[in-house]
Design a protein around this motif. Structure first.
Motif, short mmCIF file in Angstrom:
data_model
loop_
_atom_site.label_atom_id
_atom_site.label_comp_id
_atom_site.label_asym_id
_atom_site.label_seq_id
_atom_site.Cartn_x
_atom_site.Cartn_y
_atom_site.Cartn_z
N SER A 457 0.83 -1.21 0.00
CA SER A 457 0.00 0.00 0.00
C SER A 457 0.87 1.25 0.00
CB SER A 457 -0.91 0.02 1.23
OG SER A 457 -0.14 0.12 2.42
N ILE A 458 0.29 2.31 -0.51
CA ILE A 458 0.92 3.64 -0.49
C ILE A 458 -0.16 4.66 -0.12
CG2 ILE A 458 2.10 5.45 -1.80
CD1 ILE A 458 3.20 3.32 -3.65
N SER A 459 0.12 5.47 0.91
CA SER A 459 -0.78 6.54 1.31
C SER A 459 -0.11 7.88 0.99
CB SER A 459 -1.10 6.45 2.81
OG SER A 459 -1.87 7.56 3.22
N MET A 460 -0.81 8.74 0.26
CA MET A 460 -0.23 10.02 -0.16
C MET A 460 -1.12 11.17 0.30
SD MET A 460 1.08 9.16 -4.03
CE MET A 460 2.39 10.38 -3.92
N THR A 461 -0.49 12.19 0.88
CA THR A 461 -1.19 13.41 1.26
C THR A 461 -0.60 14.57 0.47
OG1 THR A 461 -1.60 12.61 3.50
CG2 THR A 461 -1.78 14.98 3.15
N VAL A 462 -1.44 15.32 -0.24
CA VAL A 462 -1.02 16.46 -1.06
C VAL A 462 -1.69 17.69 -0.48
CG1 VAL A 462 -0.86 17.39 -3.40
CG2 VAL A 462 -0.93 14.90 -3.05
N MET A 463 -0.90 18.61 0.06
CA MET A 463 -1.47 19.74 0.79
C MET A 463 -0.78 21.04 0.40
SD MET A 463 -1.54 20.44 4.93
CE MET A 463 -2.33 18.87 5.26
N GLN A 464 -1.60 22.08 0.13
CA GLN A 464 -1.03 23.40 -0.15
C GLN A 464 -0.51 24.01 1.15
OE1 GLN A 464 -3.68 26.32 -1.89
NE2 GLN A 464 -2.31 28.00 -1.33
N MET A 465 0.77 24.41 1.14
CA MET A 465 1.41 25.04 2.29
C MET A 465 2.01 26.36 1.81
SD MET A 465 1.01 22.94 4.89
CE MET A 465 2.29 23.14 6.10
N GLY A 466 1.22 27.43 1.87
CA GLY A 466 1.71 28.72 1.40
C GLY A 466 1.83 28.73 -0.11
N PRO A 467 2.95 29.21 -0.65
CA PRO A 467 3.09 29.32 -2.11
C PRO A 467 3.48 28.02 -2.79
CG PRO A 467 5.04 30.19 -1.03
CD PRO A 467 4.08 29.83 0.06
N LYS A 468 3.60 26.92 -2.05
CA LYS A 468 3.94 25.63 -2.64
C LYS A 468 3.00 24.56 -2.12
CE LYS A 468 8.84 26.62 -3.44
NZ LYS A 468 10.24 26.15 -3.26
N VAL A 469 3.10 23.39 -2.74
CA VAL A 469 2.31 22.23 -2.32
C VAL A 469 3.28 21.17 -1.81
CG1 VAL A 469 0.80 20.36 -3.08
CG2 VAL A 469 0.40 22.70 -3.88
N ASN A 470 3.01 20.65 -0.61
CA ASN A 470 3.83 19.59 -0.03
C ASN A 470 3.19 18.24 -0.30
OD1 ASN A 470 5.49 21.55 0.92
ND2 ASN A 470 5.11 21.19 3.09
N VAL A 471 4.01 17.29 -0.66
CA VAL A 471 3.57 15.91 -0.90
C VAL A 471 4.30 15.00 0.08
CG1 VAL A 471 3.43 14.01 -2.54
CG2 VAL A 471 3.14 16.38 -3.34
N SER A 472 3.54 14.21 0.83
CA SER A 472 4.15 13.22 1.73
C SER A 472 3.49 11.87 1.45
CB SER A 472 3.96 13.62 3.19
OG SER A 472 2.59 13.72 3.52
N ALA A 473 4.31 10.84 1.39
CA ALA A 473 3.81 9.50 1.09
C ALA A 473 4.52 8.49 1.98
CB ALA A 473 4.03 9.16 -0.38
N ASN A 474 3.80 7.44 2.35
CA ASN A 474 4.42 6.37 3.12
C ASN A 474 3.66 5.08 2.86
OD1 ASN A 474 2.41 5.84 5.56
ND2 ASN A 474 2.51 8.05 5.25
N GLY A 475 4.29 3.98 3.18
CA GLY A 475 3.64 2.69 2.99
C GLY A 475 4.62 1.62 2.54
#
Length: 708
Positions: A457-475
């Protein structure tokens, strides 16, 4: 001097010389005629004195002596006393390092400094003081407090009351003071009949006089009182009837009213502060100052709520209040001043209202900022990076990539929108056999995606943080087994190694210093959505160079940026280095290590000001834990024998901050419980001064993130 016979024509040069001599003589006579100004250049100086004649000044002199300042001070005091100068202190300046002396009509100020670079030498400064209201000092008086501008005198005469009274009757008249009578006092008052218990009182006036230096002198009041030890207390001040009975308002201090005139005044705080303070020494009688504040409070809508408890020095203490604040006015007498202390404290109800208004304004501003920032993000389709060693594709504009293969964790940021990044991964993973599971979070500023394939499995969170978008994934789908060592290096690695033979040079585009000769680098920062300030900025890099060379690079570059290295706790070996710094923004730590024939760099900088402003700063000696919940249901987290409920949506980009805990430093096992899901346990290690965020994802995973 050459004599010129009478009747002869005087050459022009002689006439000029005569005029010059006449002018010099005139200036000398004029200066000498001012008996209120002492000739500081004629005053006695300590033995070994060397006078500074580089900047001639008739009113001040400085000289250097070969002795320490602690020895110079008492030596100068004795020298001047032996020459007839009487020392005194100014009212409210008892702790001043400036020495004051008087001799007849003349005044003198003396101060000292250490000679530059010479602790064994001192510099002494004499400066003239003109007195505009001279009054006599009794011979042998002690505890002298004097101000020659009003005048004011307080001292203890060594003689009994009658002798002291006779002294002042003769000496006041000798310098031009005339005792007031009912007739001569009629312009100020109708009564001079004041009795003093165990003493006497008299009033004097002095006419304006250029010869004696008096100018627009107000009448003074002399009060003498017996002491139990046979001596006499002396008090001379401006007569109360000559002071203003109705005071005007001076400019506010800390937004609080102050009367005019004042000798000294200070304010603390401003209109936006929770507490404000104003203190002043008013040159008026207490009833006049009190009447001023009665009038000002009424004009400003403040209400007087009765007497407050008296503190030392108070004669009056009044509680006051307005719609938003409560306060206390305190008045007391010291010397010839009315001492004013006025404090105002915002009410709890007003604080709550202000906080709510500020939050609403901040939320509105944050929302507007997020919309502007979101509009700047690109929706354009993305291409994957070539030759990536990560199990999932990386978009071409990925920045600050951090991949932990053994833990199965991936983080990076991008200037593409949430929409573009989610479309990129859905389009990239589906052809590779990954099946997406439905998620309840799919918003323009945040999306969560869950993928599964062959038991992984892979879980991904894509979130706007100010002027950029942060992507974090784990699994488990991101876990990669350690590669076997190879004997030969790739052509690219050889090229990088060759390049490392050059001197390390800083990358001008990096926010934190890093050599241009890096084989990999990434910068990450933590901050709240919509905030312009990071709490914690971290750089990680790999440099194909020896550890000593990289260490020398960072010591030089950080020093150039104004960072200061701390000697305490520094570790430097052939394979490892750990140094602490203080930077203009806050504390920082540099860690160097060795891996795969390269030097690894971890440079972390904190911003305590931003952390305190955002209320995430840990208490001294502890760590702070902030909890959030991106899931649709309430979560429960137990850590350190405490159980905390985390509401759905708490701590999200558009919701209030979630619960916070303060923990002692250490290693903790925590348990997460969600309705309908098994309990999940994880380990978290925190150090003193750390601030961590634990964000509960929609599928029950917990994402730990060090915020500070």
């Amino acid at each position: 001097m050459a004599m010129i016979p009478r009747g002869m024509q005087v050459p022009a040069r002689w006439r000029l010389l005569a005029c010059g001599l006449f002018l010099m003589a005139s200036c000398s006579i004029a200066a000498g005629a001012d008996e209120g100004i002492v000739d500081v250049h004629a005053l006695p100086q300590l033995e070994g004195a060397v006078e500074d004649i580089s900047r001639p000044d008739p009113y001040s002199v400085e000289y250097r002596v070969p002795m320490r300042q602690a020895v110079t001070l008492p030596a100068v005091q004795k020298l001047l006393r032996d020459n007839g100068w009487v020392p005194y202190v100014m009212p409210l300046e008892e702790k001043s390092s400036l020495l004051k002396f008087r001799k007849g009509r003349q005044g003198l100020s003396v101060h000292f400094t250490q000679a530059l670079g010479r602790p064994d030498q001192s510099v002494v400064y004499y400066t003239t003081d003109r007195m505009y209201g001279n009054v006599p000092f009794p011979e042998g008086a002690s505890d002298i407090v004097f101000d020659g501008t009003r005048p004011y005198l307080g001292c203890i005469a060594p003689t009994p009351l009658d002798a002291t009274s006779d002294f002042y009757s003769s000496q006041m008249a000798a310098i031009g003071w005339q005792k007031l009578t009912p007739e001569t006092a009629a312009r100020w008052t109708t009564s001079l009949n004041e009795t003093v218990p165990n003493g006497l009182r008299a009033f004097y006036a002095h006419a304006d006089s250029k010869e004696t230096g008096f100018y627009q002198q107000k009448p003074v009041m002399l009060t003498l009182t017996r002491r139990d030890d046979g001596r006499t207390n002396v008090d001379i001040r401006v007569a109360p009837f000559a002071l203003p009975s109705e005071l005007k308002a001076d400019s506010d201090l800390a937004g609080l009213p102050r009367p005019s005139p004042t000798k000294t005044a200070r304010g603390l705080g401003g209109a936006s502060d929770n507490k404000r303070e104003m203190s002043a020494a008013a040159m008026a009688e207490l009833p006049a100052v009190l009447a001023f504040y009665h009038r000002e409070f009424a004009a400003r809508g403040w209400q007087e709520d009765g007497s407050a408890q008296l503190a030392p020095g108070d004669e009056v203490a009044i509680k006051i209040s307005s719609a938003e604040e409560t306060g206390v006015l305190r008045l007391g007498r010291k010397y010839d001043f009315t001492m004013v202390s006025l404090t105002a404290q915002v009410k709890d109800s007003a604080l709550a209202a202000r906080a709510k208004a500020k939050k609403e304004a901040d939320d509105t501003a944050d929302e507007a900022r997020r919309k502007v920032q979101a509009a700047a993000l690109s929706d354009a389709p993305l291409n994957a990076q070539a030759d990536s060693k990560i199990p999932v594709p990386l978009p071409e504009n990925a920045e600050g990539v951090k991949f932990e293969s053994d833990e199965g964790r991936l983080e990076f940021s991008s200037t593409s929108s949430v929409k573009a990044l989610t479309a990129f991964y859905r389009a990239s993973l589906k052809p590779a056999g990954w099946k997406e599971q439905p998620s309840v979070i799919n918003q323009p500023n945040m999306a969560v995606m869950e993928f599964a394939k062959s038991g992984k499995s892979i879980s991904m969170t894509v979130m706007q943080m100010g002027p950029k978008v942060n992507v974090s994934a784990n699994g488990s789908g991101l876990v990669v087994a350690a590669a076997k060592p190879v004997e030969a290096k790739s052509t690219q690695a050889k090229a990088v190694q060759t390049k490392s033979k050059e001197p390390l040079t800083p990358d001008p585009d990096s926010a934190l210093p890093v050599p241009t000769q890096h084989s990999s680098t990434g910068i990450s920062s933590t901050k709240f959505p919509g905030s312009d300030q990071s709490f914690r900025t971290e750089l990680e890099a790999s440099i194909p160079a020896e550890l000593g060379e990289v260490l020398a690079f960072y010591r030089a570059e950080l020093t150039n940026r104004g960072w200061q290295e701390k000697a305490d706790g520094a570790i430097v070996t052939a394979e490892r280095a750990e140094l602490a710094f203080t930077s203009p923004q806050g504390p920082a730590v540099l860690k160097l290590g060795r891996a795969r024939d390269e030097t690894t760099v971890s440079l972390m900088q904190r911003n305590p000001q931003a952390a305190a402003k955002a209320d995430i700063m840990p208490k001294a000696g502890q760590a702070r834990l902030m909890l959030g919940n991106m899931g649709p249901k309430e979560a429960s987290l137990t850590i350190n024998n405490q159980t905390v409920k985390i509401a759905a949506g708490a701590g999200g980009p558009q919701s209030p901050k979630g619960p916070m805990l303060d923990l002692p430093p250490g290693k903790y096992q925590y348990a997460l419980r969600l309705p309908g899901r098994p309990t999940r346990t994880e380990i978290l290690t925190v150090a003193a001064g750390d601030a961590w965020g634990l964000l509960v994802g929609p599928n029950g995973d917990v994402l730990p993130l060090q915020m500070y």
